[in-house]
Design an enzyme around this catalytic site. Sequence first.
Site, PDB file in Angstrom:
ATOM      1  N   ARG A 130      39.002  50.111  40.102  1.00 41.75           N
ATOM      2  CA  ARG A 130      39.693  48.813  40.048  1.00 41.75           C
ATOM      3  C   ARG A 130      41.077  48.933  39.412  1.00 41.75           C
ATOM      4  O   ARG A 130      41.269  49.678  38.452  1.00 41.75           O
ATOM      5  CB  ARG A 130      38.797  47.794  39.333  1.00 41.75           C
ATOM      6  CG  ARG A 130      37.518  47.624  40.157  1.00 41.75           C
ATOM      7  CD  ARG A 130      36.659  46.520  39.689  1.00 41.75           C
ATOM      8  NE  ARG A 130      37.307  45.227  39.846  1.00 41.75           N
ATOM      9  CZ  ARG A 130      36.810  44.115  39.356  1.00 41.75           C
ATOM     10  NH1 ARG A 130      35.678  44.129  38.680  1.00 41.75           N
ATOM     11  NH2 ARG A 130      37.425  42.972  39.537  1.00 41.75           N
TER      12      ARG A 130
ATOM     13  N   ASP B 196      35.603  33.437  42.913  1.00 42.68           N
ATOM     14  CA  ASP B 196      34.268  34.000  42.668  1.00 42.68           C
ATOM     15  C   ASP B 196      33.186  33.332  43.519  1.00 42.68           C
ATOM     16  O   ASP B 196      32.075  33.853  43.630  1.00 42.68           O
ATOM     17  CB  ASP B 196      33.898  33.853  41.184  1.00 42.68           C
ATOM     18  CG  ASP B 196      34.724  34.786  40.306  1.00 42.68           C
ATOM     19  OD1 ASP B 196      35.290  35.753  40.829  1.00 42.68           O
ATOM     20  OD2 ASP B 196      34.794  34.524  39.093  1.00 42.68           O
TER      21      ASP B 196
ATOM     22  N   GLY C 195      35.168  44.208  34.849  1.00 39.51           N
ATOM     23  CA  GLY C 195      36.630  44.143  34.874  1.00 39.51           C
ATOM     24  C   GLY C 195      37.168  43.273  33.754  1.00 39.51           C
ATOM     25  O   GLY C 195      38.208  43.578  33.157  1.00 39.51           O
TER      26      GLY C 195
HETATM   27  C1  S3P Z   1      37.812  36.111  35.428  1.00 42.29           C
HETATM   28  C2  S3P Z   1      38.893  36.007  36.258  1.00 42.29           C
HETATM   29  C3  S3P Z   1      38.843  36.310  37.698  1.00 42.29           C
HETATM   30  C4  S3P Z   1      37.414  36.297  38.199  1.00 42.29           C
HETATM   31  C5  S3P Z   1      36.497  37.104  37.318  1.00 42.29           C
HETATM   32  C6  S3P Z   1      36.478  36.515  35.913  1.00 42.29           C
HETATM   33  C7  S3P Z   1      37.972  35.780  34.004  1.00 42.29           C
HETATM   34  O1  S3P Z   1      39.374  37.599  37.913  1.00 42.29           O
HETATM   35  O2  S3P Z   1      37.350  36.763  39.527  1.00 42.29           O
HETATM   36  O3  S3P Z   1      35.180  37.075  37.836  1.00 42.29           O
HETATM   37  O4  S3P Z   1      36.965  35.649  33.303  1.00 42.29           O
HETATM   38  O5  S3P Z   1      39.122  35.648  33.561  1.00 42.29           O
HETATM   39  P1  S3P Z   1      40.973  37.861  38.054  1.00 42.29           P
HETATM   40  O6  S3P Z   1      41.605  37.581  36.761  1.00 42.29           O
HETATM   41  O7  S3P Z   1      41.063  39.319  38.423  1.00 42.29           O
HETATM   42  O8  S3P Z   1      41.426  36.963  39.147  1.00 42.29           O
END
Ligand code: S3P
Length: 423
Positions: A118, A310, A90
Amino acid sequence: MRETISPAKSISGVITVPGDKSISHRYGMLTAIAEGESKIANYSTGADCQSTLGCMGALGARIERRDGLVIVQGGKLTEPAGELDAGNSGSTIRMLSGILAAQKFTSRIGGDESLSKRPMKRIMQPLAEMGAEIEATGGQFPPLTIHGRYLHGIDYTLPMASAQVKSCVLIAGLFADGDTIVREPVRTRDHTEIALQEFGADIEVEKRVITLRAGAKLTGRALVVPGDLSSATFFLVAALMIKESNLVIHGVGLNPTRSAVLDFLVGMGASIKVLDLQQSGGEVIGDLRVRASRVTGGVIEGALTAGLIDEIPALAVLGAASEHGLTVRDAAELRVKETDRIATIEMNLRRMGVEIESTPDGFHVAGGQRFHAAEVDSCGDHRIAMAFAVAALAADGPCAIDGAESAGVSFPEFFSTLRLIAR
Ligand code: S3P
């Protein structure tokens, strides 16, 4: 792949964890758009961060590995030959979209089955406000087709706590004509802000308002990625739960916007000491010593939920072994992670004979519970695989972890490291 984990009496020794996943993604992308050569030490070995490098390579950055370093020749990006593959990541698709939206070409970016479910509206909306043109499957899911456009800076209030969305807008702002302002509802990890400053951008942070001035020129540099505290958390929880444990984890990133987990654990009675603090590239790094401890349990809600998002799979396991249990609220975001983590935590705890009550945005696990030997399933989610491998260490017999290979998304060495320290 199935891994069998036997109960342990002690989790002891000295280990390291892979480079931080969040920071590796940011360095992988920013070095590719920065002018000149960068050298990244301790870049994450996780598959997600390899997806980022794969995409940046397909976009024309020259990337090699030499002497344990990732060496990137960055500058102008070029049109990729085919669809960019973000795999399970993601972070890759959301942050890279901020770069792609500003290029002089059209690109397509997608990933695996989990990534294809997602939500992407959260980045499509601010990028559209900046002038981007993006098409998504069903209007909101990957793959995304991104037509590069001339972007304008915006003043954007994030509707949710998301460092990925914040970073996407800021990274797009590097290419925009005019300042970009992002306002956060709660403070989230600030690795992008720190990295942009390191690379020479003019960026100002005042509480939850970030202002990036137009016209930044990034230049390549030497960088060191700290160890990943979210990965270290699985071993912290294991050592806390298993009676005779005494474990040192070297070189872990302790950025204050990431280290809520340490305060939370110590607040519950965990014996965790930070040794030998250092700074690198604006990030704080230290060694952690953890000893087996009785922990009381606690409540995760409000801004704390965003700070621990996380770590919740690992903390859910610890909650069952704690005195009073764990309550999690305001965590609807868990339902749109690599899996619906409320559902996958619930399913696997139940399989181990642990009681849990879930709600639309959280759950409650009572304390003082025993883990029974069972077959658990990662459902393809790296953090679920690792959390339940840790639960297995405290079970009353060997447990099978199905889909154990998914740990490789952030921590390919997880099971081999566990075997070194579990006795
Ligand atoms: C992350 C932000 C978080 C986290 C993901 C990594 C990042 O997600 O859960 O594992 O590296 O900016 P979200 O931005 O969707 O909260």
